[in-house]
Design a protein around this motif. Sequence first.
Motif, short mmCIF file in Angstrom:
data_model
loop_
_atom_site.label_atom_id
_atom_site.label_comp_id
_atom_site.label_asym_id
_atom_site.label_seq_id
_atom_site.Cartn_x
_atom_site.Cartn_y
_atom_site.Cartn_z
N GLU A 147 -14.92 -3.06 4.30
CA GLU A 147 -13.42 -3.37 3.99
C GLU A 147 -13.42 -4.53 3.12
O GLU A 147 -12.77 -4.66 2.22
CB GLU A 147 -12.54 -3.31 5.22
CG GLU A 147 -12.38 -1.82 5.79
CD GLU A 147 -11.50 -2.02 7.21
OE1 GLU A 147 -11.32 -3.12 7.66
OE2 GLU A 147 -11.32 -0.75 7.60
N ARG A 148 -13.79 -5.43 3.86
CA ARG A 148 -14.07 -6.68 3.06
C ARG A 148 -14.67 -6.94 1.77
O ARG A 148 -14.19 -7.54 0.67
CB ARG A 148 -14.71 -8.07 3.87
CG ARG A 148 -14.39 -9.37 3.18
CD ARG A 148 -14.97 -10.44 4.30
NE ARG A 148 -16.18 -10.94 3.82
CZ ARG A 148 -17.25 -11.13 4.52
NH1 ARG A 148 -17.41 -11.24 5.70
NH2 ARG A 148 -18.45 -11.61 3.86
N TYR A 149 -15.64 -6.00 1.64
CA TYR A 149 -16.34 -6.00 0.14
C TYR A 149 -15.19 -5.49 -0.86
O TYR A 149 -15.12 -5.79 -1.99
CB TYR A 149 -17.54 -5.06 0.32
CG TYR A 149 -18.22 -4.80 -0.96
CD1 TYR A 149 -19.10 -5.89 -1.46
CD2 TYR A 149 -17.86 -3.84 -1.74
CE1 TYR A 149 -19.58 -5.90 -2.76
CE2 TYR A 149 -18.56 -3.72 -2.98
CZ TYR A 149 -19.37 -4.69 -3.49
OH TYR A 149 -19.93 -4.80 -4.73
N ILE A 150 -14.66 -4.23 -0.37
CA ILE A 150 -13.66 -3.44 -1.28
C ILE A 150 -12.48 -4.50 -1.63
O ILE A 150 -12.20 -4.50 -2.63
CB ILE A 150 -12.95 -2.39 -0.56
CG1 ILE A 150 -14.25 -1.10 -0.42
CG2 ILE A 150 -11.81 -1.64 -1.32
CD1 ILE A 150 -13.92 -0.02 0.39
N GLU A 151 -11.87 -5.36 -0.73
CA GLU A 151 -10.86 -6.25 -0.89
C GLU A 151 -11.54 -7.29 -2.17
O GLU A 151 -10.64 -7.69 -2.70
CB GLU A 151 -10.56 -6.80 0.10
CG GLU A 151 -9.61 -5.93 1.24
CD GLU A 151 -8.90 -6.69 2.35
OE1 GLU A 151 -7.82 -7.43 1.60
OE2 GLU A 151 -8.87 -6.56 3.26
N GLU A 152 -12.59 -7.71 -1.61
CA GLU A 152 -13.22 -8.84 -2.72
C GLU A 152 -13.65 -8.12 -4.19
O GLU A 152 -12.70 -8.78 -5.13
CB GLU A 152 -14.45 -9.35 -2.04
CG GLU A 152 -14.59 -10.27 -1.03
CD GLU A 152 -15.73 -10.61 -0.43
OE1 GLU A 152 -16.78 -10.15 -0.94
OE2 GLU A 152 -15.55 -11.30 0.54
#
Length: 183
Positions: A147-152
Motif C-alpha cells: 500500500e505504501r509503495y503504491i502511494e509513493e
Amino acid sequence: MRDLRIDMAGEHQIENSVVALTSLYILQEKGEVILSESAIRNGLQHTKWPGRFEVMSDHPTVILDGAHNIEGIQSLLNTLNSRYKREDVTVVFSALRDKEAADMIDMIKNSYSKMFLTTFAFPRAFSPKELRREGNSLNVEIVEDYERYIEEFLHLDEKDKVLAVTGSLYFISEVRKFFQKIK
C-alpha cells in the motif's frame, strides 16, 4: 458482424470474445437465446472485468491484473509489451503457495528489470522472502508494505511510468479495496 469493439485490453480478450460470440451463435441456432445485433455489440463494447488489465490511475499508470497462472502472466506481459516501453514498467507480484510462482517470477523478471515481490493478508499467500527463494531471485527486491509503495508510486513526478500489480486474484481484490479507500 463486422467492426466489433471491445473495451478490454489484450489479444487474449479478443480471443475470449470470439469464443463467447461462437457460443452465442450456437445457442441462437438452437433457439436457446435470442439477442439483437445491437445488444451483442453493446454487450461486447461495455463488458468490464475488474482486476483484468484494469487501469486504476492514468498519470502515473497503475494497472491491476489477476494473472495468477503461467497463461495469465504471458497474456499480461504481451499486453504490457504492446502498450508500454519496457524501461517504464515496474511489476509488483504476489502469489498463493499452490501456484507456479517460480515460473511466473522468471517470466516477469526476464521481461522487466524492475520487479518487486510482496504479500498480503491471506493464509495461503507466500511471504516476499518465500517468493524470492521460490523464484531463486536474490536480485529481486521485496516490498513489505504494498500500500505504501503504491502511494509513493502515485506521487512520482514521472507521469509516463507504469506500475503493473499482478498475481493472485485475492491479492488483486485487496489492492482494489485499497484504491477504493484512497480515491
